[in-house]
Write a protein that holds these residues in place. Structure first.
Motif, short mmCIF file in Angstrom:
data_model
loop_
_atom_site.label_atom_id
_atom_site.label_comp_id
_atom_site.label_asym_id
_atom_site.label_seq_id
_atom_site.Cartn_x
_atom_site.Cartn_y
_atom_site.Cartn_z
N ARG A 1 3.04 -7.46 -13.69
CA ARG A 1 4.17 -6.70 -13.17
C ARG A 1 3.77 -5.24 -13.01
NH1 ARG A 1 9.77 -7.41 -13.11
NH2 ARG A 1 10.95 -5.47 -13.08
N VAL A 2 4.09 -4.63 -11.87
CA VAL A 2 3.70 -3.26 -11.60
C VAL A 2 4.92 -2.41 -11.34
CG1 VAL A 2 1.46 -3.93 -10.67
CG2 VAL A 2 3.41 -3.72 -9.15
N THR A 3 4.78 -1.14 -11.65
CA THR A 3 5.80 -0.14 -11.34
C THR A 3 5.19 0.84 -10.36
OG1 THR A 3 6.76 -0.37 -13.54
CG2 THR A 3 7.37 1.60 -12.27
N LEU A 4 5.87 1.05 -9.22
CA LEU A 4 5.34 1.90 -8.16
C LEU A 4 5.76 3.34 -8.36
CD1 LEU A 4 6.01 -0.39 -5.07
CD2 LEU A 4 3.96 -0.29 -6.49
N ASN A 5 4.87 4.23 -7.89
CA ASN A 5 5.23 5.65 -7.87
C ASN A 5 6.30 5.92 -6.82
OD1 ASN A 5 3.45 6.55 -9.88
ND2 ASN A 5 1.72 6.48 -8.43
N VAL B 1 0.61 2.46 -7.38
CA VAL B 1 0.98 1.76 -8.61
C VAL B 1 0.96 2.75 -9.76
CG1 VAL B 1 0.37 -0.09 -10.19
CG2 VAL B 1 0.10 -0.42 -7.73
N ASP B 2 2.07 2.86 -10.47
CA ASP B 2 2.17 3.78 -11.59
C ASP B 2 1.71 3.09 -12.87
OD1 ASP B 2 2.71 5.92 -13.21
OD2 ASP B 2 4.87 5.53 -13.32
N GLU C 1 0.78 -0.93 -14.57
CA GLU C 1 0.59 -2.37 -14.42
C GLU C 1 0.69 -3.01 -15.80
OE1 GLU C 1 -2.68 -5.68 -12.87
OE2 GLU C 1 -3.14 -3.53 -12.80
#
Length: 368
Positions: free
Chosen positions: A108-112, A100-101, A103
């Motif tokens: 809502r999360v942004t993934l690496n 997870v890059d 949150e």
């Protein structure tokens, strides 16, 4: 003396019955005494007394079984309130972030990097597999429904590709011709194409031209059978989907052939397609004595009855879940239609016997 005796007897009776009870009361008391002695011998009075004493002490319900004794509860340990690193304002732990890059506040999360199995290619493959499984389930359900529908009763001679009902009527009329003598059969076959027979006999090269070819079945052809000699020029073919086609070959012969048909071709270039079965055509025979007989993996065998304009059922083994994998008609000896199954069973049915509307059951004898 007599008076003295009587007085002594009365005194003895008064001592035995001081209350002056009647005789039946005395008998009742004697029975009660005897019963008490029996109960004492069985130790019942002492048992009853012990039970009464125990019930008097039991003031609370039993704690055995489901109502177990409550154990002393330990004081609860007061733990610190849980909060995420983000809520505590601390940087994310790379070991716990799991790719997870960022949150966001709403979760809502942004993934690496995309998770394994959740990239676009994997999602598309999973969707394709799901759609394929759904399509297969639908196909099997439709196949079962079609099998049950087709397997019931006689089916009218109605071609799927007929231009009009006239095509069906013309075919029935053409196939209603009666067998003739052997001399007539020979002449009929020669009339098919005398020049072609002469060419083949002379050893000349045989050619196949496009006007002499026709596609007869919608799917792969599994079996073919020529009509008997008194019906020259007709060919039957069955495919892998239960279709049976009848081709008037003369309608496709070259115009210079002596046997070329002058009438308007039936259906599509002389081909009419029917659906008497629901599955793979496993056998086909066309004999002058019984006509065209077909069998199928759907557990049925049918006979083309031109007199009734019907595909009549000869055998219906759908309820027994039999699949006929082969069929042969013995026109010389037994006059029976022989059917084989995938399980190695052999059945025989007499086509001369008129079965019920849904096909013969008892007349199909298994020889296992």
């Amino acid at each position: 003396t007599t008076t003295t005796t009587t007085t002594s007897s009365e005194e003895h009776s008064a001592d035995a019955n001081p209350d002056g009870l009647a005789q039946y009361e005395l008998e009742r008391l004697e029975r009660m005494r005897q019963n008490a002695l029996k109960l004492a011998a069985l130790n019942i009075p002492s048992t009853v007394a012990a039970m009464e004493a125990s019930h008097a002490k039991a003031a609370t319900p039993s704690s055995r079984g489901l109502a177990a004794k409550k154990r002393a509860q330990k004081p609860k340990e007061i733990l610190p309130r849980r909060a995420s690193l983000r809520q505590r304002g601390a940087p994310a732990d790379p070991a716990l972030a799991a790719g997870v890059d960022v949150e966001a506040r709403g979760g809502r999360v942004t993934l690496n990097a995309p998770l394994v199995g959740y990239d676009e290619k994997s999602i598309a493959a999973a969707k394709a597999a799901r759609d394929a499984a759904t399509a297969e389930a639908v196909r099997l359900a439709e196949e079962r429904e079609e099998r049950n529908r087709v397997a019931r009763g006689p089916i009218k001679i109605e071609a799927r590709n007929a231009e009009s009902t006239e095509d069906n009527q013309r075919l029935v009329k053409a196939l209603s011709a009666k067998p003739t003598s052997n001399k007539g059969k020979t002449a009929a076959y020669k009339a098919m194409d005398a020049s072609a027979f002469a060419t083949m006999k002379g050893g000349a090269k045989v050619t196949l031209r496009e006007p002499d070819v026709a596609k007869v079945t919608p799917n792969g052809t599994a079996h073919m059978a020529w009509a008997p000699p008194h019906l020259p020029g007709f060919l039957a073919a069955g495919d892998k989907s239960g279709n049976v086609a009848i081709w008037d070959v003369r309608s496709n012969l070259s115009a210079d052939s002596s046997s070329a048909s002058t009438a308007t071709p039936l259906g599509d270039d002389g081909v009419l397609v029917f659906r008497p079965h629901a599955q793979y055509i496993s056998g086909m025979s066309w004999d002058s004595s019984i006509g065209l007989v077909t069998s199928s993996y759907d557990g049925t065998a049918r006979m083309l009855d031109v007199s009734a304009s019907m595909w009549q059922p000869l055998v219906n083994a759908t309820s027994e879940e039999l699949e006929f994998s082969a069929m042969e008609y013995d026109a010389t000896h037994t006059r029976l239609v022989w059917l084989a199954t995938n399980e190695g069973e052999l059945c025989a049915v007499d086509p001369r016997a008129r079965p019920a509307n849904d096909g013969a059951k008892s007349s199909c004898v298994r020889l296992t």
